[in-house]
Design an enzyme around this catalytic site. Structure first.
Site, mmCIF file in Angstrom:
data_model
loop_
_atom_site.group_PDB
_atom_site.id
_atom_site.type_symbol
_atom_site.label_atom_id
_atom_site.label_comp_id
_atom_site.label_asym_id
_atom_site.label_seq_id
_atom_site.Cartn_x
_atom_site.Cartn_y
_atom_site.Cartn_z
ATOM 1 N N ASP A 1 46.278 -89.883 82.515
ATOM 2 C CA ASP A 1 45.793 -88.659 81.895
ATOM 3 C C ASP A 1 46.661 -88.361 80.670
ATOM 4 O O ASP A 1 47.875 -88.531 80.717
ATOM 5 C CB ASP A 1 45.882 -87.503 82.891
ATOM 6 C CG ASP A 1 45.106 -86.279 82.448
ATOM 7 O OD1 ASP A 1 45.479 -85.689 81.408
ATOM 8 O OD2 ASP A 1 44.144 -85.914 83.130
ATOM 9 N N ILE A 2 46.035 -87.933 79.579
ATOM 10 C CA ILE A 2 46.808 -87.652 78.361
ATOM 11 C C ILE A 2 47.553 -86.314 78.442
ATOM 12 O O ILE A 2 48.426 -86.054 77.625
ATOM 13 C CB ILE A 2 45.936 -87.705 77.084
ATOM 14 C CG1 ILE A 2 44.828 -86.667 77.119
ATOM 15 C CG2 ILE A 2 45.404 -89.114 76.869
ATOM 16 C CD1 ILE A 2 44.099 -86.515 75.796
ATOM 17 N N ASN B 1 36.620 -82.689 89.958
ATOM 18 C CA ASN B 1 36.034 -81.441 89.467
ATOM 19 C C ASN B 1 34.569 -81.707 89.127
ATOM 20 O O ASN B 1 34.251 -82.733 88.521
ATOM 21 C CB ASN B 1 36.779 -80.965 88.221
ATOM 22 C CG ASN B 1 38.247 -80.690 88.502
ATOM 23 O OD1 ASN B 1 38.594 -80.125 89.519
ATOM 24 N ND2 ASN B 1 39.097 -81.110 87.597
ATOM 25 N N GLN C 1 34.970 -78.961 85.425
ATOM 26 C CA GLN C 1 34.848 -80.330 84.939
ATOM 27 C C GLN C 1 34.845 -80.298 83.413
ATOM 28 O O GLN C 1 33.964 -79.711 82.804
ATOM 29 C CB GLN C 1 33.558 -80.972 85.461
ATOM 30 C CG GLN C 1 33.403 -82.413 85.029
ATOM 31 C CD GLN C 1 32.129 -83.049 85.571
ATOM 32 O OE1 GLN C 1 31.330 -82.409 86.254
ATOM 33 N NE2 GLN C 1 31.933 -84.316 85.260
ATOM 34 N N HIS D 1 34.951 -88.483 87.442
ATOM 35 C CA HIS D 1 36.311 -89.012 87.438
ATOM 36 C C HIS D 1 37.110 -88.398 88.575
ATOM 37 O O HIS D 1 36.933 -87.233 88.915
ATOM 38 C CB HIS D 1 37.012 -88.793 86.093
ATOM 39 C CG HIS D 1 37.012 -87.393 85.586
ATOM 40 N ND1 HIS D 1 35.889 -86.751 85.089
ATOM 41 C CD2 HIS D 1 38.019 -86.496 85.491
ATOM 42 C CE1 HIS D 1 36.207 -85.529 84.699
ATOM 43 N NE2 HIS D 1 37.490 -85.344 84.936
ATOM 44 N N HIS E 1 40.839 -87.563 89.709
ATOM 45 C CA HIS E 1 42.246 -87.416 89.329
ATOM 46 C C HIS E 1 43.102 -87.832 90.525
ATOM 47 O O HIS E 1 42.822 -87.438 91.666
ATOM 48 C CB HIS E 1 42.584 -85.958 89.007
ATOM 49 C CG HIS E 1 41.965 -85.436 87.768
ATOM 50 N ND1 HIS E 1 42.632 -85.433 86.558
ATOM 51 C CD2 HIS E 1 40.748 -84.892 87.540
ATOM 52 C CE1 HIS E 1 41.847 -84.898 85.636
ATOM 53 N NE2 HIS E 1 40.695 -84.562 86.206
#
Length: 121
Positions: free
Chosen positions: A33-34, A89, A96, A102, A104
């Site tokens: 994750d960024i 989410n 979301q 996706h 996490h």
């Protein structure tokens, strides 16, 4: 594999946007994750574009099962050896942010905060 030309995750899958990959095969991609919220924070996504869990079909079960089965192995490899959290989410209320399913995977050496802050009113 169907992708969406405007989806940021599909662009990552196609290599148009760089990512720090954790794992990749024909069906799934895992990448950091960024904006991590913990020392270990990456996402695992199906390579086929599916906007949210609402659009998943029984045909997606093998890929989604693979994602869940891989979460623990990848979490451990990334340093979450004493537990981790998986979060999916979905939709506006579920917060979301990207319209591509996706998962996490979040963890680290220290305990994570509360799952959901409860409103006791």
């Amino acid at each position: 594999m169907a992708t969406d030309p405007d989806c940021i995750f599909c662009k990552i899958i196609r290599g148009e946007i760089p990512s720090r990959k954790v794992y990749e095969d024909d069906d799934v991609l895992a990448f950091h994750d960024i904006q991590p919220v913990a020392p270990v924070h990456f996402m695992i996504i199906p390579k086929r574009h599916v906007p949210s869990m609402y659009e998943l079909t029984p045909g997606d079960a093998p890929t989604m099962g693979k994602i869940m089965a891989m979460a623990g192995k990848l979490a451990g490899e990334q340093g979450a050896t004493d537990g981790f959290r998986t979060i999916v989410n979905t939709g506006r209320v579920g917060r979301q942010d990207v319209a591509h399913v996706h998962v996490h995977v979040i963890g680290g050496p220290d305990p994570l905060g509360p799952m959901i802050v409860r409103n006791n009113t």
